[in-house]
Design an enzyme around this catalytic site. Structure first.
Site, PDB file in Angstrom:
ATOM      1  CG  HIS A   1      83.668  76.540  10.873  1.00 42.07           C
ATOM      2  ND1 HIS A   1      83.565  76.383  11.632  1.00 42.07           N
ATOM      3  CD2 HIS A   1      82.474  76.919  10.484  1.00 42.07           C
ATOM      4  CE1 HIS A   1      81.867  75.837  12.216  1.00 42.07           C
ATOM      5  NE2 HIS A   1      81.510  75.926  11.040  1.00 42.07           N
TER       6      HIS A   1
ATOM      7  CG  ASN B   1      80.417  73.313  12.324  1.00 42.96           C
ATOM      8  OD1 ASN B   1      80.630  73.824  13.139  1.00 42.96           O
ATOM      9  ND2 ASN B   1      79.425  73.070  11.525  1.00 42.96           N
TER      10      ASN B   1
ATOM     11  CB  CYS C   1      80.505  78.463  12.947  1.00 41.84           C
ATOM     12  SG  CYS C   1      78.793  77.469  12.589  1.00 41.84           S
TER      13      CYS C   1
HETATM   14  O1  UT7 Z   1      79.360  75.803  10.450  1.00 35.17           O
HETATM   15  C1  UT7 Z   1      77.788  75.668   9.030  1.00 35.17           C
HETATM   16  C2  UT7 Z   1      76.800  74.399   9.033  1.00 35.17           C
HETATM   17  N1  UT7 Z   1      77.036  73.854   7.317  1.00 35.17           N
HETATM   18  C3  UT7 Z   1      77.765  73.777   7.131  1.00 35.17           C
HETATM   19  O2  UT7 Z   1      78.785  73.694   6.873  1.00 35.17           O
HETATM   20  C4  UT7 Z   1      77.286  72.525   6.038  1.00 35.17           C
HETATM   21  C5  UT7 Z   1      77.516  72.997   4.229  1.00 35.17           C
HETATM   22  N2  UT7 Z   1      76.931  71.591   4.079  1.00 35.17           N
HETATM   23  C6  UT7 Z   1      77.772  70.231   3.678  1.00 35.17           C
HETATM   24  O3  UT7 Z   1      78.163  70.294   4.601  1.00 35.17           O
HETATM   25  C7  UT7 Z   1      76.562  69.365   2.474  1.00 35.17           C
HETATM   26  O4  UT7 Z   1      75.486  70.117   1.883  1.00 35.17           O
HETATM   27  C8  UT7 Z   1      75.664  68.209   3.479  1.00 35.17           C
HETATM   28  C9  UT7 Z   1      77.021  67.331   4.443  1.00 35.17           C
HETATM   29  C10 UT7 Z   1      75.295  68.412   4.702  1.00 35.17           C
HETATM   30  C11 UT7 Z   1      75.446  67.249   2.285  1.00 35.17           C
HETATM   31  O5  UT7 Z   1      76.161  67.210   1.545  1.00 35.17           O
HETATM   32  P1  UT7 Z   1      75.393  67.402  -0.179  1.00 35.17           P
HETATM   33  O6  UT7 Z   1      76.699  66.105  -0.788  1.00 35.17           O
HETATM   34  O7  UT7 Z   1      75.566  68.501  -0.025  1.00 35.17           O
HETATM   35  O8  UT7 Z   1      74.070  66.471  -0.441  1.00 35.17           O
HETATM   36  P2  UT7 Z   1      72.848  66.755  -0.752  1.00 35.17           P
HETATM   37  O9  UT7 Z   1      72.302  67.838   0.669  1.00 35.17           O
HETATM   38  O10 UT7 Z   1      73.120  66.647  -1.787  1.00 35.17           O
HETATM   39  O11 UT7 Z   1      72.036  65.013  -0.635  1.00 35.17           O
HETATM   40  C12 UT7 Z   1      72.412  64.085  -1.659  1.00 35.17           C
HETATM   41  C13 UT7 Z   1      71.660  63.075  -0.812  1.00 35.17           C
HETATM   42  C14 UT7 Z   1      69.669  63.349  -0.674  1.00 35.17           C
HETATM   43  O12 UT7 Z   1      69.428  62.637  -1.301  1.00 35.17           O
HETATM   44  P3  UT7 Z   1      68.365  62.402  -2.650  1.00 35.17           P
HETATM   45  O13 UT7 Z   1      67.587  63.503  -2.688  1.00 35.17           O
HETATM   46  O14 UT7 Z   1      69.728  62.639  -3.499  1.00 35.17           O
HETATM   47  O15 UT7 Z   1      67.715  60.975  -2.487  1.00 35.17           O
HETATM   48  C15 UT7 Z   1      70.127  63.476   0.919  1.00 35.17           C
HETATM   49  O16 UT7 Z   1      68.519  63.014   1.790  1.00 35.17           O
HETATM   50  O17 UT7 Z   1      71.799  62.908   0.473  1.00 35.17           O
HETATM   51  C16 UT7 Z   1      70.417  62.418   1.450  1.00 35.17           C
HETATM   52  N3  UT7 Z   1      71.305  62.977   2.666  1.00 35.17           N
HETATM   53  C17 UT7 Z   1      71.702  61.731   3.706  1.00 35.17           C
HETATM   54  N4  UT7 Z   1      72.169  60.537   2.786  1.00 35.17           N
HETATM   55  C18 UT7 Z   1      72.345  59.814   4.214  1.00 35.17           C
HETATM   56  C19 UT7 Z   1      71.333  63.952   3.386  1.00 35.17           C
HETATM   57  N5  UT7 Z   1      71.710  63.155   4.656  1.00 35.17           N
HETATM   58  C20 UT7 Z   1      72.179  62.883   4.881  1.00 35.17           C
HETATM   59  C21 UT7 Z   1      73.043  61.245   5.636  1.00 35.17           C
HETATM   60  N6  UT7 Z   1      72.504  60.331   5.125  1.00 35.17           N
HETATM   61  N7  UT7 Z   1      72.661  61.806   7.210  1.00 35.17           N
END
Ligand code: UT7
Length: 301
Positions: A227, A257, A100
């Site tokens: 980005h 993204n 990215c």
């Molecule tokens: O170009 C670089 C590319 N990558 C990035 O920029 C990604 C950077 N990271 C992020 O943007 C965030 O970490 C995410 C959007 C990917 C995730 O958000 P988060 O607030 O960090 O959530 P998390 O991964 O800590 O997950 C929280 C909960 C989990 O459930 P439990 O374990 O608390 O029960 C996940 O399983 O949210 C769940 N979860 C979802 N729920 C509904 C993860 N993805 C989803 C989803 N829909 N799509």
């Protein structure tokens, strides 16, 4: 941008997720999918439009630099395919992979060719079909990414357009965001929270360093073009640095993204909306797989 739209409600039918979760955690409402459009075709269309906007003909291009992590072929490179489409026969061509951050890396390379008088006119194109390496059964990643392309023409001139550029990489952290070369590991795997923390720190580090190195304050910057990964990452950076939110451009709600393409797509939109005035100071800032990050301080001529 390809025309096919994948909305949050479409994703609700594919994985256990909701429009509410995606909107709250990322700011993304929909993204575009290339479907069967090749990456080089999106790239060539973006490149053609950039050349028209810049009133530059393909025969004037000295170098074509393409940024992508999703090329159509190992060889010929994306940049050679774009050269062929445009008939830009004088140009030499190569691709770079900085995920990215690819556009930020390409811009610095172009700047160095121009400053060392090795080239006068450089086409930079970033084109990605991240959907091809996205696992649409993995809700942690499939809600984030989209496809698209953007391009710019960088030209030597009397005015100083590029002020400074910072590039960095942390290879030791590469495992937190990976996509392999073989069918069994080709889909993106990501430790979202780790990438999130890295992203906020990387953006803060790049913007602070660009300001300090050039002895200017955030009040001297007209637009920050980050980005487009996640609205929460962008607002965390703006809070940490005390940046007025209206200085920061976002369009991730429409496109998700798009990896290396996200910054030039924003630039094009801002240009078309007449948001960029001659003399405006811009900071472009990117981060991504590798891990890589960096950015540029530019004056819009
Ligand atoms: O170009 C670089 C590319 N990558 C990035 O920029 C990604 C950077 N990271 C992020 O943007 C965030 O970490 C995410 C959007 C990917 C995730 O958000 P988060 O607030 O960090 O959530 P998390 O991964 O800590 O997950 C929280 C909960 C989990 O459930 P439990 O374990 O608390 O029960 C996940 O399983 O949210 C769940 N979860 C979802 N729920 C509904 C993860 N993805 C989803 C989803 N829909 N799509």
């Amino acid at each position: 941008m390809p025309e096919h739209i994948l909305s949050n409600s479409d994703l609700e039918a594919m994985v256990e997720t909701s429009d509410e979760w995606i909107t709250e955690r990322t700011g993304i409402k929909e993204r575009r999918l290339a479907k069967d459009i090749p990456v080089f075709e999106m790239a060539a269309i973006a490149a053609q439009k950039a050349l028209e906007d810049a009133s530059v003909s393909p025969s004037e291009i000295d170098v074509i630099i393409a940024a992508t992590i999703t090329p159509d072929y190992y060889t010929p490179s994306l940049s050679c395919l774009v050269q062929k489409q445009l008939c830009a026969n004088r140009a030499f061509c190569f691709d770079i992979n900085a995920a990215c951050s690819g556009f930020c890396y390409a811009l610095d390379i172009a700047d160095n060719y121009i400053k060392t008088n090795k080239a006068k006119t450089i086409l930079i194109v970033a084109s990605e079909a991240i959907s091809r390496i996205t696992d649409y059964t993995d809700r942690n990643t499939c809600v984030l990414f989209g496809d698209g392309a953007g391009a710019i023409v960088a030209c030597a001139g009397r005015d100083r357009g590029m002020y400074d550029c910072i590039l960095k990489a942390i290879g030791s952290m590469g495992d937190v965001l990976k996509a392999g070369m073989f069918s069994e590991n080709k889909y993106i795997k990501m430790a979202g929270r780790e990438v999130y923390k890295f992203a906020v720190n990387a953006n803060v580090d790049t913007i602070t360093s660009l300001l300090e190195r050039n002895n200017i304050g955030i009040e001297d910057i007209d637009h920050i073009i980050p980005h487009q990964a996640n609205k929460r990452i962008i607002s965390a950076v703006s809070i940490k640095l005390g940046i007025n939110a209206d200085k920061i451009y976002t369009n991730l709600e429409k496109y998700g993204n798009t990896s290396s393409a996200s910054i030039p797509i924003c630039l094009d939109e801002m240009n078309k909306k007449n948001m960029l005035k001659s003399g405006d100071m811009l900071i472009l800032v990117g981060f991504g797989g590798g891990l890589t990050y960096g950015g540029s301080l530019i004056q819009w001529i």
